[in-house]
Design an enzyme around this catalytic site. Structure first.
Site, PDB file in Angstrom:
ATOM      1  N   LYS A  36      -1.174   5.038   4.289  1.00 18.52           N
ATOM      2  CA  LYS A  36      -1.977   4.505   5.155  1.00 18.52           C
ATOM      3  C   LYS A  36      -1.228   4.060   6.962  1.00 18.52           C
ATOM      4  CE  LYS A  36      -3.781  -0.180   4.606  1.00 18.52           C
ATOM      5  NZ  LYS A  36      -5.715   0.381   4.995  1.00 18.52           N
ATOM      6  N   HIS A  63       0.444  -1.399   0.043  1.00 18.60           N
ATOM      7  CA  HIS A  63       0.193  -0.361   0.158  1.00 18.60           C
ATOM      8  C   HIS A  63       0.258   1.446  -0.133  1.00 18.60           C
ATOM      9  CE1 HIS A  63      -3.272  -2.604   1.318  1.00 18.60           C
ATOM     10  NE2 HIS A  63      -3.796  -1.847   0.921  1.00 18.60           N
TER      11      HIS A  63
END
Length: 240
Positions: free
Chosen positions: A137, A133
């Site tokens: 995040k 990610h």
């Protein structure tokens, strides 16, 4: 349909764009300066919440108090799901939550469980999960990776728990499923389940190209939730 946005960051803006294209209206947008407890949430037929793990439960509580159905896309709050479920029941409310609203990811969840059951009788294949990610995040591993791990463990007798590390593979016991969380710039989300033996590797993967898939799924979920009571997930939306 009138939609309220609780959280107006990158995901909120993507949801707004998709909702308007589908003919809906956005009646409010909350942020750190215009918080959910400062406005009348009942202006909306459904609220969509994408904020931070430490705010999600508070936002659900506010929605239940105001009797507003809410779709929750924030992850890493589900440790309080039992308490939240009790509140939703007491208030005769409406909640739809998911670790990931992408239609493709929810199909992946379904296939993952089927594959895990098939691989249960082949312990020579060692399973592992990698998720990648963007560096903004907040939670690691991702809620999606945890859902994949739970689905695999529930259907494969060779695993009883999972263990994760960020940036490397964790040292695991035989019955522990390893998860590696990777953070890189500008990655919407990639999840890969691998089964590795001495002779070959079987891989199941989903790669998001943008946030639009998550946004579309959350709007479709809001369309599903409108007028309903109770607690739902994307399994109900997609009729799995």
């Amino acid at each position: 349909m009138k939609i309220g946005l609780i959280g107006y960051g990158k995901m909120g803006k993507a949801i707004e764009r998709v909702a308007l294209k589908r003919g809906h209206s956005i009646v409010y947008k909350t942020n750190s300066k215009n918080t959910a407890d400062q406005i009348d949430l009942t202006q909306a037929d459904v609220a969509i919440e994408f904020t931070k793990p430490d705010l999600a439960v508070k936002h659900i509580e506010i929605c239940m108090e105001q009797h507003v159905p809410v779709v929750v896309g924030t992850t890493a709050w589900q440790g309080e799901l039992e308490r939240v479920s009790k509140l939703v029941s007491e208030k005769n409310g409406s909640l739809l939550h998911a670790s990931n609203f992408s239609v493709g990811v929810n199909i992946l969840f379904h296939i993952n469980e089927k594959l895990a059951a098939l691989m249960s009788s082949h312990p020579e294949y060692k399973a592992r999960i990698e998720e990648i990610h963007h560096i903004q995040k907040l939670d690691a591993p991702s809620g999606t990776a945890i859902s994949l791990a739970q689905g695999l463990i529930a259907n494969n007798k060779n695993y009883t728990s999972w263990k994760s590390e960020t940036g490397s593979w964790p040292d695991t016991e035989t019955s522990e499923l390893p998860i590696q969380a990777v953070r890189e710039p500008d990655v919407p989300g990639t999840h890969t389940i691998s089964y590795i033996s001495q002779t070959d590797t079987l891989t199941l993967s989903h790669e998001a190209h943008s946030r639009d898939g998550f946004a579309l799924g959350s709007v479709v979920a809001a369309e599903f939730l409108a007028g309903k009571k109770g607690i739902y997930t994307m399994r109900d939306v997609l009729a799995f």
